[in-house]
Structures are given as structure tokens and as C-alpha cells.
Design a protein around this motif. Structure first.
Motif, PDB file in Angstrom:
ATOM      1  N   PRO A  27      17.690   0.438  -3.748  1.00  0.00           N
ATOM      2  CA  PRO A  27      16.308   0.715  -4.164  1.00  0.00           C
ATOM      3  C   PRO A  27      15.767  -0.336  -5.131  1.00  0.00           C
ATOM      4  CG  PRO A  27      17.830   2.061  -5.423  1.00  0.00           C
ATOM      5  CD  PRO A  27      18.665   1.319  -4.408  1.00  0.00           C
ATOM      6  N   GLY A  28      14.454  -0.349  -5.245  1.00  0.00           N
ATOM      7  CA  GLY A  28      13.805  -1.141  -6.277  1.00  0.00           C
ATOM      8  C   GLY A  28      13.524  -2.587  -5.939  1.00  0.00           C
ATOM      9  N   ARG A  29      13.790  -3.015  -4.712  1.00  0.00           N
ATOM     10  CA  ARG A  29      13.532  -4.397  -4.320  1.00  0.00           C
ATOM     11  C   ARG A  29      12.683  -4.441  -3.050  1.00  0.00           C
ATOM     12  NH1 ARG A  29      14.659  -7.840  -8.431  1.00  0.00           N
ATOM     13  NH2 ARG A  29      16.710  -7.416  -9.333  1.00  0.00           N
ATOM     14  N   THR A  30      11.677  -5.297  -3.037  1.00  0.00           N
ATOM     15  CA  THR A  30      11.018  -5.583  -1.771  1.00  0.00           C
ATOM     16  C   THR A  30      11.911  -6.535  -0.981  1.00  0.00           C
ATOM     17  OG1 THR A  30       9.778  -7.423  -2.733  1.00  0.00           O
ATOM     18  CG2 THR A  30       8.697  -5.260  -2.706  1.00  0.00           C
ATOM     19  N   HIS A  31      11.635  -6.665   0.299  1.00  0.00           N
ATOM     20  CA  HIS A  31      12.485  -7.470   1.156  1.00  0.00           C
ATOM     21  C   HIS A  31      11.656  -8.006   2.319  1.00  0.00           C
ATOM     22  CE1 HIS A  31      13.301  -3.064   1.183  1.00  0.00           C
ATOM     23  NE2 HIS A  31      12.700  -3.154   2.355  1.00  0.00           N
TER      24      HIS A  31
ATOM     25  N   VAL B  85       6.866  -8.769   4.206  1.00  0.00           N
ATOM     26  CA  VAL B  85       7.487  -8.262   2.984  1.00  0.00           C
ATOM     27  C   VAL B  85       7.146  -6.780   2.871  1.00  0.00           C
ATOM     28  CG1 VAL B  85       7.578  -8.407   0.467  1.00  0.00           C
ATOM     29  CG2 VAL B  85       7.378 -10.494   1.837  1.00  0.00           C
ATOM     30  N   THR B  86       8.163  -5.962   2.673  1.00  0.00           N
ATOM     31  CA  THR B  86       7.985  -4.513   2.682  1.00  0.00           C
ATOM     32  C   THR B  86       8.942  -3.872   1.689  1.00  0.00           C
ATOM     33  OG1 THR B  86       8.053  -2.546   4.139  1.00  0.00           O
ATOM     34  CG2 THR B  86       9.668  -4.263   4.556  1.00  0.00           C
ATOM     35  N   ASP B  87       8.820  -2.554   1.527  1.00  0.00           N
ATOM     36  CA  ASP B  87       9.788  -1.803   0.727  1.00  0.00           C
ATOM     37  C   ASP B  87      10.359  -0.650   1.544  1.00  0.00           C
ATOM     38  OD1 ASP B  87       7.662  -0.055   0.905  1.00  0.00           O
ATOM     39  OD2 ASP B  87       7.429   0.228  -1.257  1.00  0.00           O
TER      40      ASP B  87
ATOM     41  N   VAL C 163      16.892 -20.565  -7.137  1.00  0.00           N
ATOM     42  CA  VAL C 163      15.622 -19.883  -7.351  1.00  0.00           C
ATOM     43  C   VAL C 163      15.091 -19.455  -5.984  1.00  0.00           C
ATOM     44  CG1 VAL C 163      15.008 -20.906  -9.552  1.00  0.00           C
ATOM     45  CG2 VAL C 163      14.385 -22.096  -7.463  1.00  0.00           C
ATOM     46  N   GLN C 164      14.789 -18.189  -5.887  1.00  0.00           N
ATOM     47  CA  GLN C 164      14.385 -17.588  -4.613  1.00  0.00           C
ATOM     48  C   GLN C 164      12.896 -17.297  -4.607  1.00  0.00           C
ATOM     49  OE1 GLN C 164      14.685 -13.420  -4.088  1.00  0.00           O
ATOM     50  NE2 GLN C 164      15.907 -13.594  -2.227  1.00  0.00           N
TER      51      GLN C 164
ATOM     52  N   HIS D 129      16.393  -9.329   0.342  1.00  0.00           N
ATOM     53  CA  HIS D 129      15.836  -8.722  -0.859  1.00  0.00           C
ATOM     54  C   HIS D 129      15.346  -9.784  -1.831  1.00  0.00           C
ATOM     55  CE1 HIS D 129      18.089  -5.380   0.863  1.00  0.00           C
ATOM     56  NE2 HIS D 129      17.326  -4.593   0.157  1.00  0.00           N
ATOM     57  N   HIS D 130      14.234  -9.478  -2.492  1.00  0.00           N
ATOM     58  CA  HIS D 130      13.601 -10.447  -3.378  1.00  0.00           C
ATOM     59  C   HIS D 130      13.883 -10.142  -4.838  1.00  0.00           C
ATOM     60  CE1 HIS D 130      10.386 -11.704  -0.188  1.00  0.00           C
ATOM     61  NE2 HIS D 130      11.586 -12.213   0.039  1.00  0.00           N
ATOM     62  N   LEU D 131      14.181 -11.207  -5.571  1.00  0.00           N
ATOM     63  CA  LEU D 131      14.448 -11.088  -7.005  1.00  0.00           C
ATOM     64  C   LEU D 131      13.203 -11.304  -7.852  1.00  0.00           C
ATOM     65  CD1 LEU D 131      17.822 -12.988  -6.949  1.00  0.00           C
ATOM     66  CD2 LEU D 131      17.523 -10.698  -7.907  1.00  0.00           C
ATOM     67  N   GLY D 132      12.120 -11.705  -7.231  1.00  0.00           N
ATOM     68  CA  GLY D 132      10.874 -11.945  -7.957  1.00  0.00           C
ATOM     69  C   GLY D 132       9.699 -11.895  -7.006  1.00  0.00           C
ATOM     70  N   GLY D 133       8.537 -12.281  -7.515  1.00  0.00           N
ATOM     71  CA  GLY D 133       7.333 -12.192  -6.707  1.00  0.00           C
ATOM     72  C   GLY D 133       6.556 -13.487  -6.614  1.00  0.00           C
TER      73      GLY D 133
END
Length: 349
Positions: free
Chosen positions: A247-251, A238-240, A151-152, A159-163
Motif C-alpha cells: 500500500p501507499g505507492r502509485t505505480h 500511473v495508478t493506485d 533516482v527514479q 512502484h514510484h518513490l516520488g512524483g
């Protein structure tokens, strides 16, 4: 930390280590371009789970990466795949792994893989570790047949899989009576005390990326490693802004002129790098991390880094990094009042 919580964490660590066939319940994250055979083998040799990143490799390159890693270490290791960017290459990568693996490996999937993929991994006798960013996706990973999940939290680099923050995710899984898989925690784990903290919160181990980027065996660019050594948690954001190619992931990355500009900077060619043996341009905003092959303005590239960056004090061999982490973990257990006989895994004694 209460002695009972620390002791429970130590017991959980033994479960996590057994789930992956390692001494220390620590997984080195798969980092495209950075986590090559040298890094993966060094981590495995030091008693944790090293991981070689397949990223966007075709079948031939994936096979070579597996073979080169196996030749460097007699221990088990992991291979990292990213279904959402590998796309049609995913099956080729798995074909290569299943064809060239000479021992039981851990297939580490960033995000949920197709069901057919999970079934093939299990049928071949390998371990399946699925990285998720939510309670719901962790449940789905279990339904897919994962042997363990990561779990991240948003504290993690890359890159983030959730928030959600890591503590919140661990609390949700701990409160779920139907969830019984080993859980590895990703986000701001850089010391042995950090490892005990997540173990006491319900994890069975940890996944670390940033900690290993600055090691001697990493394939990161020297300037990237130097910047990690100098950085503090506040130097990450954390940015995009690095979405080209992913695409589609913040990191979460180190701050730079690219991240701190009030609006996206104009498109421009900022560097060159080598991908799958071919020299390629790197536009501003590319998801590519600066590897040793990069030339140009690497400070404007995606220098992924999590909140655990403050634990990095120099560019050192992996063996030294993990020896120190083991010592810190043992000391944290002792400080919490955990007796010697309860200190697991073996590396914490």
C-alpha cells in the motif's frame, strides 16, 4: 545533442561503471518474482549489473537465491531488498546475503534502509546502492553511506518513490554542489540513445526494469511478455489500483480493465501464483506481478511497465538486448561527434 555534453556523458559513464564494478553502467532493476537468478546472471554475464530480487523471501529462500545466482555467473551481481515491504524479513535477508556471498556484491535497496542495515553492508565490504525518488532522499542516502544512488522518475515502471519526472530530479542533483555520489537514472531508458540522454543530463548510468521483463531469461508470464512487446508508451498509466500487499505507492503499469474502470472493480479472486514455494490466491488489486507460475486472468494483474516499453520489439535473450543497446549507444556518441578515444565504457567502442 552537443558534442561536449555527449563527451561529458561518456566520461560520467566510466565513473558509473567503476562504481559498480561492471563494464556497462546499467543496472537491471530488482523486480519481485520476475528477477530471478537466471535473469540476474544473464545481465551480469553481458557486462551490466544483474540483480536478483529478494522481495519477501525469508532467510532460507534469500540464501538459495544468492547461491543460485552466484553459481550461474562468475561476475559481480546485485541483490535487491525492499525495506518497506520486507519489514521483519529485512535483517534475515541481509544475514543470508552476508553469509552466502562469495564475492563483492551490490546491495540495491528500494527506498531508504535503516542506518544499521547500511552500516552492516558497508562493514562487510559490499557496495550499497539506494534507490530514491527525490533530491532530499538522495541526500539522505548519501548520509547513510551509499556508494551510489538511483533516482527514479515517474516515467519508470513499477512502484514510484516520488512524483517528479526524471529530468527534474537529475537537474536538481546536478545543481547541488554538496552531492557527489554516482547517480543512476531510472525511467524510460530503453535504448542506447536513451542511456546517452540521461548521461548528458548528469547521470552516471541507468537502471532499467521494463527492458528486461520481456527477455528470455525473465520469470515473467508469457502473456505479460507478449503484452510488453505489443505495447507503446501510451499503453501505460500511473495508478493506485494494485495496492494489496504494497500500500501507499502509485505505480506505472500496462493499461487494463482494472486501471481503466472509472471506479475500482469489485474484489474478486482472479488468479493463483506461487510465493516462497506456496500456492496462493491473487485477488484483484494485488501488487503481485504475473510470473510463469501464475494461472488465471493474468491480464488483470499488475503488469508493471515504464515509458521505455516502446524499445521492446520481441522476446530475446539478454545478451542480444544488451548487445543492441551497446551498438545504439556507440552510434549515438558518433552522431554527437564524440571521438573514438572518448567513447567509454569499453562496451561502447
Amino acid at each position: 545533442m552537443r558534442a561536449a555534453d555527449a563527451a561529458a556523458g561518456a566520461a560520467a559513464a566510466a565513473v558509473g561503471a567503476a562504481a559498480l564494478g561492471v563494464e556497462l553502467p546499467l543496472v537491471q532493476a530488482g523486480m519481485g518474482g520476475i528477477a530471478g537468478p537466471a535473469l540476474a546472471a544473464a545481465v551480469s554475464d553481458a557486462g551490466a549489473l544483474g540483480t536478483v530480487a529478494l522481495y519477501k523471501s525469508d532467510r532460507a529462500l534469500a540464501a538459495a537465491l544468492v547461491e543460485r545466482t552466484a553459481a550461474r555467473t562468475p561476475r559481480t551481481f546485485g541483490v535487491n531488498v525492499i525495506p518497506e515491504v520486507a519489514d521483519r524479513l529485512l535483517d534475515q535477508q541481509l544475514d543470508a546475503v552476508l553469509d552466502r556471498a562469495d564475492r563483492q556484491l551490490t546491495v540495491n535497496s528500494y527506498g531508504l534502509p535503516p542506518q544499521s542495515f547500511a552500516e552492516r553492508v558497508r562493514a562487510a565490504g559490499h557496495r550499497l546502492l539506494i534507490q530514491t525518488g527525490s533530491h532530499r532522499d538522495a541526500r539522505t542516502a548519501a548520509a547513510l553511506g551509499a556508494h551510489a544512488v538511483t533516482v527514479q522518475g515517474t516515467e519508470a515502471g513499477g512502484h514510484h518513490l516520488g512524483g517528479q519526472p526524471l529530468a527534474e530530479l537529475l537537474a536538481e542533483l546536478r545543481a547541488d554542489p554538496a552531492f557527489d555520489l554516482p547517480v543512476f537514472a531510472a525511467g524510460a531508458v530503453g535504448t542506447g540513445a536513451d542511456l546517452l540522454r540521461v548521461l548528458a543530463a548528469g547521470a552516471h548510468g541507468a537502471m532499467c526494469g521494463t527492458l528486461f521483463v520481456a527477455t528470455a531469461e525473465s520469470a515473467a508470464h508469457p502473456d505479460y511478455r507478449r503484452d510488453l512487446v505489443a505495447a507503446a508508451p501510451a499503453d501505460t498509466v500511473v495508478t493506485d489500483r494494485f495496492s494489496i500487499g504494497w500500500p501507499g505507492r502509485t505505480h506505472r503499469v500496462l493499461r487494463s480493465a482494472v486501471t481503466d474502470a472509472p471506479a475500482p472493480l469489485p474484489s474478486a479472486l482472479i488468479a493463483w501464483t506461487t510465493v516462497m514455494g506456496t500456492r496462493r490466491p491473487v485477488p484483484r488489486g494485488s501488487a503481485a506481478a504475473p510470473t510463469v507460475e501464475a494461472e488465471g486472468r493474468v491480464g488483470e494483474m499488475a503488469r508493471y511497465a515504464g515509458l521505455g516499453v516502446g524499445a521492446i520489439t520481441g522476446v530475446e535473450p539478454v545478451a542480444a538486448v544488451l548487445a543492441r543497446l551497446r551498438e545504439q549507444y556507440a552510434r549515438a556518441l558518433a552522431d554527437a561527434g564524440v571521438p573514438d578515444e572518448a567513447r567509454t565504457p569499453d562496451g561502447a567502442r
